[in-house]
Scaffold this motif. Sequence first.
Motif, PDB file in Angstrom:
ATOM      1  N   GLU A   4       7.162 -10.628  -7.845  1.00  0.00           N
ATOM      2  CA  GLU A   4       7.457 -11.954  -6.773  1.00  0.00           C
ATOM      3  C   GLU A   4       6.189 -12.344  -6.530  1.00  0.00           C
ATOM      4  N   LEU A   5       6.019 -13.582  -7.334  1.00  0.00           N
ATOM      5  CA  LEU A   5       4.799 -14.350  -6.960  1.00  0.00           C
ATOM      6  C   LEU A   5       4.353 -14.820  -5.837  1.00  0.00           C
ATOM      7  N   SER A   6       5.540 -15.163  -4.802  1.00  0.00           N
ATOM      8  CA  SER A   6       5.186 -15.950  -3.633  1.00  0.00           C
ATOM      9  C   SER A   6       4.740 -14.768  -2.653  1.00  0.00           C
ATOM     10  N   LYS A   7       4.988 -13.329  -2.929  1.00  0.00           N
ATOM     11  CA  LYS A   7       4.325 -12.433  -2.112  1.00  0.00           C
ATOM     12  C   LYS A   7       2.925 -12.165  -2.309  1.00  0.00           C
ATOM     13  N   LEU A   8       2.305 -12.679  -3.518  1.00  0.00           N
ATOM     14  CA  LEU A   8       0.887 -12.402  -4.111  1.00  0.00           C
ATOM     15  C   LEU A   8      -0.114 -13.543  -3.417  1.00  0.00           C
ATOM     16  N   VAL A   9       0.474 -14.778  -3.464  1.00  0.00           N
ATOM     17  CA  VAL A   9      -0.085 -15.859  -3.155  1.00  0.00           C
ATOM     18  C   VAL A   9      -0.520 -16.011  -1.412  1.00  0.00           C
ATOM     19  N   ARG A  10      -1.455 -16.486  -1.335  1.00  0.00           N
ATOM     20  CA  ARG A  10      -1.949 -16.740   0.182  1.00  0.00           C
ATOM     21  C   ARG A  10      -0.920 -17.670   0.905  1.00  0.00           C
ATOM     22  N   PRO A  11      -0.270 -17.213   2.161  1.00  0.00           N
ATOM     23  CA  PRO A  11       0.655 -18.100   2.584  1.00  0.00           C
ATOM     24  C   PRO A  11       0.310 -19.552   2.632  1.00  0.00           C
ATOM     25  N   ASN A  12      -1.093 -19.789   3.167  1.00  0.00           N
ATOM     26  CA  ASN A  12      -1.629 -21.195   3.325  1.00  0.00           C
ATOM     27  C   ASN A  12      -1.590 -22.093   1.724  1.00  0.00           C
ATOM     28  N   ILE A  13      -1.757 -21.275   0.908  1.00  0.00           N
ATOM     29  CA  ILE A  13      -1.804 -21.707  -0.531  1.00  0.00           C
ATOM     30  C   ILE A  13      -0.377 -22.119  -0.945  1.00  0.00           C
ATOM     31  N   TRP A  14       0.598 -21.207  -0.755  1.00  0.00           N
ATOM     32  CA  TRP A  14       1.852 -21.435  -1.058  1.00  0.00           C
ATOM     33  C   TRP A  14       2.435 -22.649  -0.276  1.00  0.00           C
ATOM     34  N   ALA A  15       1.985 -22.894   0.823  1.00  0.00           N
ATOM     35  CA  ALA A  15       2.661 -23.923   1.767  1.00  0.00           C
ATOM     36  C   ALA A  15       1.611 -25.449   1.329  1.00  0.00           C
ATOM     37  N   GLN A 128     -13.679   2.398 -22.835  1.00  0.00           N
ATOM     38  CA  GLN A 128     -12.323   2.147 -22.723  1.00  0.00           C
ATOM     39  C   GLN A 128     -12.127   2.177 -21.466  1.00  0.00           C
ATOM     40  N   LEU A 129     -10.679   1.599 -20.888  1.00  0.00           N
ATOM     41  CA  LEU A 129     -10.186   1.626 -19.597  1.00  0.00           C
ATOM     42  C   LEU A 129      -9.772   2.980 -19.190  1.00  0.00           C
ATOM     43  N   ASP A 130      -9.877   3.201 -18.011  1.00  0.00           N
ATOM     44  CA  ASP A 130      -9.637   4.608 -17.519  1.00  0.00           C
ATOM     45  C   ASP A 130      -8.526   4.233 -16.441  1.00  0.00           C
ATOM     46  N   ILE A 131      -7.219   4.333 -17.312  1.00  0.00           N
ATOM     47  CA  ILE A 131      -6.293   3.808 -16.273  1.00  0.00           C
ATOM     48  C   ILE A 131      -5.818   4.404 -15.306  1.00  0.00           C
ATOM     49  N   LYS A 132      -5.952   5.732 -15.204  1.00  0.00           N
ATOM     50  CA  LYS A 132      -5.541   6.577 -13.901  1.00  0.00           C
ATOM     51  C   LYS A 132      -6.464   6.087 -12.922  1.00  0.00           C
ATOM     52  N   ALA A 133      -7.758   6.011 -13.083  1.00  0.00           N
ATOM     53  CA  ALA A 133      -8.923   5.653 -12.028  1.00  0.00           C
ATOM     54  C   ALA A 133      -8.607   4.290 -11.604  1.00  0.00           C
ATOM     55  N   MET A 134      -8.019   3.394 -12.306  1.00  0.00           N
ATOM     56  CA  MET A 134      -7.959   1.906 -12.100  1.00  0.00           C
ATOM     57  C   MET A 134      -6.684   2.022 -11.181  1.00  0.00           C
ATOM     58  N   LEU A 135      -5.696   2.566 -11.604  1.00  0.00           N
ATOM     59  CA  LEU A 135      -4.409   2.614 -10.529  1.00  0.00           C
ATOM     60  C   LEU A 135      -4.668   3.154  -9.546  1.00  0.00           C
ATOM     61  N   ASN A 136      -5.549   4.180  -9.238  1.00  0.00           N
ATOM     62  CA  ASN A 136      -5.857   5.062  -7.903  1.00  0.00           C
ATOM     63  C   ASN A 136      -6.484   4.309  -7.178  1.00  0.00           C
ATOM     64  N   ALA A 137      -7.332   3.221  -7.673  1.00  0.00           N
ATOM     65  CA  ALA A 137      -8.216   2.396  -6.832  1.00  0.00           C
ATOM     66  C   ALA A 137      -7.413   1.171  -6.095  1.00  0.00           C
ATOM     67  N   VAL A 138      -5.925   0.986  -6.644  1.00  0.00           N
ATOM     68  CA  VAL A 138      -5.153   0.142  -5.810  1.00  0.00           C
ATOM     69  C   VAL A 138      -4.576   0.488  -4.459  1.00  0.00           C
ATOM     70  N   ASP A 139      -4.541  -0.532  -3.562  1.00  0.00           N
ATOM     71  CA  ASP A 139      -3.860  -0.270  -2.454  1.00  0.00           C
ATOM     72  C   ASP A 139      -3.115  -1.457  -1.965  1.00  0.00           C
ATOM     73  N   THR A 140      -2.496  -1.512  -0.867  1.00  0.00           N
ATOM     74  CA  THR A 140      -1.515  -2.466  -0.449  1.00  0.00           C
ATOM     75  C   THR A 140      -2.162  -3.807  -0.343  1.00  0.00           C
ATOM     76  N   HIS A 141      -3.491  -3.814  -0.305  1.00  0.00           N
ATOM     77  CA  HIS A 141      -4.279  -5.233  -0.287  1.00  0.00           C
ATOM     78  C   HIS A 141      -4.849  -5.624  -1.735  1.00  0.00           C
ATOM     79  N   THR A 142      -4.439  -4.750  -2.651  1.00  0.00           N
ATOM     80  CA  THR A 142      -5.061  -5.007  -4.120  1.00  0.00           C
ATOM     81  C   THR A 142      -4.187  -6.266  -4.668  1.00  0.00           C
ATOM     82  N   LYS A 143      -4.833  -7.383  -4.865  1.00  0.00           N
ATOM     83  CA  LYS A 143      -4.419  -8.682  -5.512  1.00  0.00           C
ATOM     84  C   LYS A 143      -4.364  -8.874  -6.875  1.00  0.00           C
ATOM     85  N   VAL A 144      -5.540  -8.374  -7.739  1.00  0.00           N
ATOM     86  CA  VAL A 144      -5.970  -8.750  -8.820  1.00  0.00           C
ATOM     87  C   VAL A 144      -6.674  -7.547  -9.414  1.00  0.00           C
ATOM     88  N   MET A 145      -6.490  -7.622 -10.833  1.00  0.00           N
ATOM     89  CA  MET A 145      -7.272  -6.509 -11.733  1.00  0.00           C
ATOM     90  C   MET A 145      -7.965  -7.503 -12.810  1.00  0.00           C
TER      91      MET A 145
END
Length: 346
Positions: A4-15, A128-145
């Motif tokens: 859902e793109l709208s949930k990732l975009v900053r609210p002020n930018i969406w509006a 090469q990418l360390d997929i497990k480490a990259m996904l472990n670095a993600v939290d609820t405020h991670t917007k971009v890789m």
Amino acid sequence: MIFELSKLVRPNIWALEPYSCARDEFKGMEAHVFLDANENPYNDPINRYPDPLQEELKQRLAPFKHVRPSQIFLGNGSDEAIDLVYRIFCNPGKDNVVAIAPTYGMYKVCADINDVEYRSVPLSEDWQLDIKAMLNAVDTHTKVMWICSPNNPTGNDMSREAIQELLNGFGGIVVIDEAYSDFSTNQPFRDVIDNYPNLIVLNTFSKAWASAAIRLGMAFASEEIIGLFNKVKYPYNVNILTQKKACAMLEDIENVDSWLSQINREREHVLPALCELPIVLKVFPTDANFVLVRVTDANSIYRYLIEQGIVVRNRHRVQLCQNCLRITIGTRQENNELLGALRFYK
């Protein structure tokens, strides 16, 4: 995973209600008298503001990049697109991004400018990418890789399967910087943007197109994401001289193909020659127009080359790149001058 793109975009930018110039409002109609933008009527054609959405250039560019014109954003270098990703998706002081290390330094610079936490995940020993480490670095405020492939400064393509795993497993935006993809034999991800609504692919006229001076960067994504880029960008971000020069370059594709072939041939000449030098400890495999080389003393060799009038990039202080120099593949004369100088280093 539902995207859902709208949930990732900053609210002020969406509006956001974007700035609208008269040329935007007039689109689709014919005119020959322009009295809308307070332009000087003399010194045609540079007296007029350029097309804010670069429609003619996008129409010409789309077939070369296997995308639709509506899937293209054009900016003042790729750095504009990088900055826009932060401005569109990341709330300052709150959100974060995940990136590989080592990689292109502007991802972090733009994060710092926009007050966004930047989380680096080291690459594996074979770059090469360390997929497990990259996904472990993600939290609820991670917007971009951020993924650069071929990567700068390591030069290698990232595993396609690993990137696909991140695209499918991460709920945020995945940016793949393919600035050097024209030098690689791998299929670029811009060919499959229709399959991934969370994908943004970056490209540039600076490398394979040999047009760094015109400062033209590209981003490819869904029409919805490109619409956000166009909403947030400055109205006339790509000047008319750049647009005209890029259109002319697209008429001269045979030259670009010739340059690519010559650079790839020179790459095959330079790499084994570097391997023969006693000061070279390792030449890393590359899919780009440059090579990362580990040497005995990067700082000393860099200074020596400067004294010889030869400029390379010292990457000694970059994470995992101790005693490494990044060397661009030049002409045969330039490459031979570099190799000759290195042979005389003591």
